[in-house]
Design a protein around this motif. Structure first.
Motif, mmCIF file in Angstrom:
data_model
loop_
_atom_site.group_PDB
_atom_site.id
_atom_site.type_symbol
_atom_site.label_atom_id
_atom_site.label_comp_id
_atom_site.label_asym_id
_atom_site.label_seq_id
_atom_site.Cartn_x
_atom_site.Cartn_y
_atom_site.Cartn_z
ATOM 1 N N PHE A 1 -2.093 9.213 13.670
ATOM 2 C CA PHE A 1 -0.642 9.118 13.770
ATOM 3 C C PHE A 1 0.062 10.099 12.837
ATOM 4 O O PHE A 1 0.988 10.798 13.232
ATOM 5 N N VAL A 2 -0.366 10.147 11.578
ATOM 6 C CA VAL A 2 0.311 11.021 10.610
ATOM 7 C C VAL A 2 0.255 12.472 11.081
ATOM 8 O O VAL A 2 1.240 13.196 11.031
ATOM 9 N N GLN A 3 -0.916 12.905 11.554
ATOM 10 C CA GLN A 3 -1.045 14.295 11.999
ATOM 11 C C GLN A 3 -0.196 14.561 13.222
ATOM 12 O O GLN A 3 0.527 15.555 13.294
ATOM 13 N N ASN A 4 -0.260 13.670 14.203
ATOM 14 C CA ASN A 4 0.404 13.924 15.480
ATOM 15 C C ASN A 4 1.910 13.665 15.447
ATOM 16 O O ASN A 4 2.677 14.347 16.136
ATOM 17 N N ALA A 5 2.337 12.685 14.679
ATOM 18 C CA ALA A 5 3.739 12.282 14.721
ATOM 19 C C ALA A 5 4.552 12.779 13.544
ATOM 20 O O ALA A 5 5.774 12.789 13.617
ATOM 21 N N ILE A 6 3.898 13.189 12.460
ATOM 22 C CA ILE A 6 4.653 13.617 11.280
ATOM 23 C C ILE A 6 4.264 15.031 10.854
ATOM 24 O O ILE A 6 5.092 15.932 10.837
ATOM 25 N N LEU A 7 2.980 15.253 10.528
ATOM 26 C CA LEU A 7 2.581 16.572 10.023
ATOM 27 C C LEU A 7 2.684 17.660 11.081
ATOM 28 O O LEU A 7 3.114 18.782 10.787
ATOM 29 N N GLY A 8 2.296 17.355 12.312
ATOM 30 C CA GLY A 8 2.358 18.371 13.371
ATOM 31 C C GLY A 8 3.771 18.839 13.652
ATOM 32 O O GLY A 8 4.068 20.036 13.593
ATOM 33 N N PRO A 9 4.699 17.911 13.956
ATOM 34 C CA PRO A 9 6.089 18.335 14.159
ATOM 35 C C PRO A 9 6.690 19.014 12.933
ATOM 36 O O PRO A 9 7.483 19.944 13.068
ATOM 37 N N ALA B 1 0.833 -1.194 0.000
ATOM 38 C CA ALA B 1 0.000 0.000 0.000
ATOM 39 C C ALA B 1 0.872 1.249 0.000
ATOM 40 O O ALA B 1 1.902 1.301 0.632
ATOM 41 N N SER B 2 0.422 2.247 -0.730
ATOM 42 C CA SER B 2 1.176 3.493 -0.820
ATOM 43 C C SER B 2 0.903 4.365 0.391
ATOM 44 O O SER B 2 -0.246 4.520 0.798
ATOM 45 N N PRO B 3 1.948 4.935 0.999
ATOM 46 C CA PRO B 3 1.712 5.808 2.146
ATOM 47 C C PRO B 3 1.251 7.199 1.759
ATOM 48 O O PRO B 3 0.940 8.008 2.606
ATOM 49 N N GLY B 4 1.225 7.500 0.453
ATOM 50 C CA GLY B 4 0.922 8.862 0.035
ATOM 51 C C GLY B 4 2.170 9.729 0.090
ATOM 52 O O GLY B 4 3.264 9.247 0.368
ATOM 53 N N THR B 5 2.000 10.999 -0.158
ATOM 54 C CA THR B 5 3.126 11.937 -0.170
ATOM 55 C C THR B 5 2.723 13.214 0.542
ATOM 56 O O THR B 5 1.624 13.720 0.344
ATOM 57 N N ILE B 6 3.621 13.729 1.363
ATOM 58 C CA ILE B 6 3.372 14.993 2.050
ATOM 59 C C ILE B 6 3.724 16.135 1.101
ATOM 60 O O ILE B 6 4.806 16.155 0.515
ATOM 61 N N ASN C 1 17.666 28.555 5.012
ATOM 62 C CA ASN C 1 16.387 28.130 5.572
ATOM 63 C C ASN C 1 15.434 27.574 4.516
ATOM 64 O O ASN C 1 14.636 26.680 4.807
ATOM 65 N N LEU C 2 15.530 28.067 3.287
ATOM 66 C CA LEU C 2 14.744 27.466 2.200
ATOM 67 C C LEU C 2 15.198 26.022 1.968
ATOM 68 O O LEU C 2 14.373 25.125 1.756
ATOM 69 N N GLN C 3 16.490 25.803 1.995
ATOM 70 C CA GLN C 3 17.004 24.439 1.839
ATOM 71 C C GLN C 3 16.570 23.563 3.015
ATOM 72 O O GLN C 3 16.247 22.373 2.833
ATOM 73 N N LEU C 4 16.549 24.148 4.204
ATOM 74 C CA LEU C 4 16.112 23.400 5.378
ATOM 75 C C LEU C 4 14.649 22.993 5.245
ATOM 76 O O LEU C 4 14.271 21.869 5.616
ATOM 77 N N LEU C 5 13.822 23.878 4.708
ATOM 78 C CA LEU C 5 12.415 23.541 4.488
ATOM 79 C C LEU C 5 12.289 22.327 3.565
ATOM 80 O O LEU C 5 11.473 21.429 3.811
ATOM 81 N N ASP C 6 13.092 22.292 2.512
ATOM 82 C CA ASP C 6 13.068 21.142 1.598
ATOM 83 C C ASP C 6 13.517 19.868 2.312
ATOM 84 O O ASP C 6 12.928 18.793 2.143
ATOM 85 N N THR C 7 14.567 19.992 3.118
ATOM 86 C CA THR C 7 15.069 18.831 3.852
ATOM 87 C C THR C 7 14.015 18.296 4.816
ATOM 88 O O THR C 7 13.834 17.077 4.948
ATOM 89 N N GLN C 8 13.320 19.200 5.478
ATOM 90 C CA GLN C 8 12.284 18.787 6.429
ATOM 91 C C GLN C 8 11.185 17.985 5.745
ATOM 92 O O GLN C 8 10.699 16.989 6.287
ATOM 93 N N VAL C 9 10.789 18.409 4.554
ATOM 94 C CA VAL C 9 9.733 17.686 3.828
ATOM 95 C C VAL C 9 10.236 16.315 3.386
ATOM 96 O O VAL C 9 9.518 15.311 3.490
ATOM 97 N N ARG C 10 11.474 16.248 2.898
ATOM 98 C CA ARG C 10 12.023 14.949 2.498
ATOM 99 C C ARG C 10 12.077 13.990 3.677
ATOM 100 O O ARG C 10 11.721 12.806 3.564
#
Length: 286
Positions: free
Chosen positions: A102-110, A48-53, A76-85
């Motif tokens: 889980f996705v909201q609390n452990a990944i998207l929120g942080p 199953a695909s986890p999707g993409t942020i 900081n722009l590069q850091l934003l890209d790194t954070q998404v990866r």
């Protein structure tokens, strides 16, 4: 008689050998069937695909960047890209786990907290040499795109234990995460999070900035209370780095964002204080 006996023995050996062959064949067939089932099950678990942020693009929303701010803005722009990866990689690593939040609390929120801090740094860098852009924080929230497996990709229960960022497939934890260091949680003691006091480090606050500064000082207190409550709610959960990765780390990101807002509010009407970010890290007292 002496000639017949060897024939009898030969027939008996033939029969026994055939029986052994049947047994071995059955074992091979059973093993093959089991082997065929396990890969199929694994494929079902991981296919199953986890999707993409996906996150809002930032650079096109920036004003002209002064030369003196370019390096910090680029960093900081590069850091934003790194954070998404990194968030997308974690989404893959935890696919199929957890409950509905889980996705909201452990990944998207942080991730949003980290983006707010980076966006505030970009605003501040530009504001040192030109008109400071405001409202970049609206670009911080990210979403999980289509393709998440059955709505359950990398999700965990909305209770405190499930909120714990980082549970991996098979009930394990992400590479040494998710348990308070030193086994303090195993002993049943949550401890207390303590953070540096901020107000005494501020310069005189202009009247026009007082309301915003007060609001963010109150927010800093709220963040610590919430982190301490989460510490209590998750006692006994996780691996050796749970508190750092799931509580102290996100708390520091939130504090950086609030401290940047305090600096900016004061800087609109007086000399802008610098370096309040050094007050962001908090510690766990046993």
């Amino acid at each position: 008689m002496s000639r017949a006996l060897p024939k009898y023995n030969k027939r008996r050996i033939t029969v026994i050998g055939g029986a052994v062959a049947v047994v071995l064949s059955g074992a091979v067939i059973a093993g093959s069937a089991l082997a065929g089932q396990n890969p199929g099950k694994k494929a079902a678990d991981t296919g199953a695909s986890p999707g993409t942020i996906s996150c809002p693009e930032v650079e096109s929303s920036l004003p002209a960047i002064p030369a003196s701010a370019q390096a910090e803005v680029t960093r900081n722009l590069q850091l934003l890209d790194t954070q998404v990866r990194e968030a997308n990689q974690r989404l893959v690593d935890t696919v199929g786990q957890g409950g509905p939040n889980f996705v909201q609390n452990a990944i998207l929120g942080p991730l949003e907290d980290k983006r707010v801090a980076a966006l505030n740094r970009i605003e501040t860098a530009i504001g040192r040499a030109a008109a400071k852009p405001e409202g970049l924080e609206k670009l911080a929230p990210c979403v999980l795109g289509a393709g998440a497996a059955g709505g359950g990709a990398a999700e965990a229960p909305d209770d405190a234990a499930g909120d714990a960022a980082g549970q991996q497939p098979g009930g394990g934890q992400e590479a040494g995460e998710d348990q308070q260091a030193g086994g303090g949680q195993e002993a049943g003691a949550a401890g207390t999070i303590s953070c540096p006091e901020v107000e005494s480090s501020l310069p005189a606050i202009p009247a026009s900035a007082q309301a915003e500064v007060t609001r963010n000082l109150q927010l800093l207190d709220t963040q610590v209370r919430e982190a301490n409550q989460r510490l209590v709610d998750t006692v006994g959960q996780g691996g050796p780095n749970f508190v750092q990765n799931a509580i102290l780390g996100p708390l520091e990101d939130k504090r950086v964002a609030a401290l940047n807002r305090i600096e900016t509010a004061i800087g609109r009407a007086a000399a802008k204080p610098e370096g309040l970010e050094k007050l962001a890290p908090c510690a766990l007292d046993s």
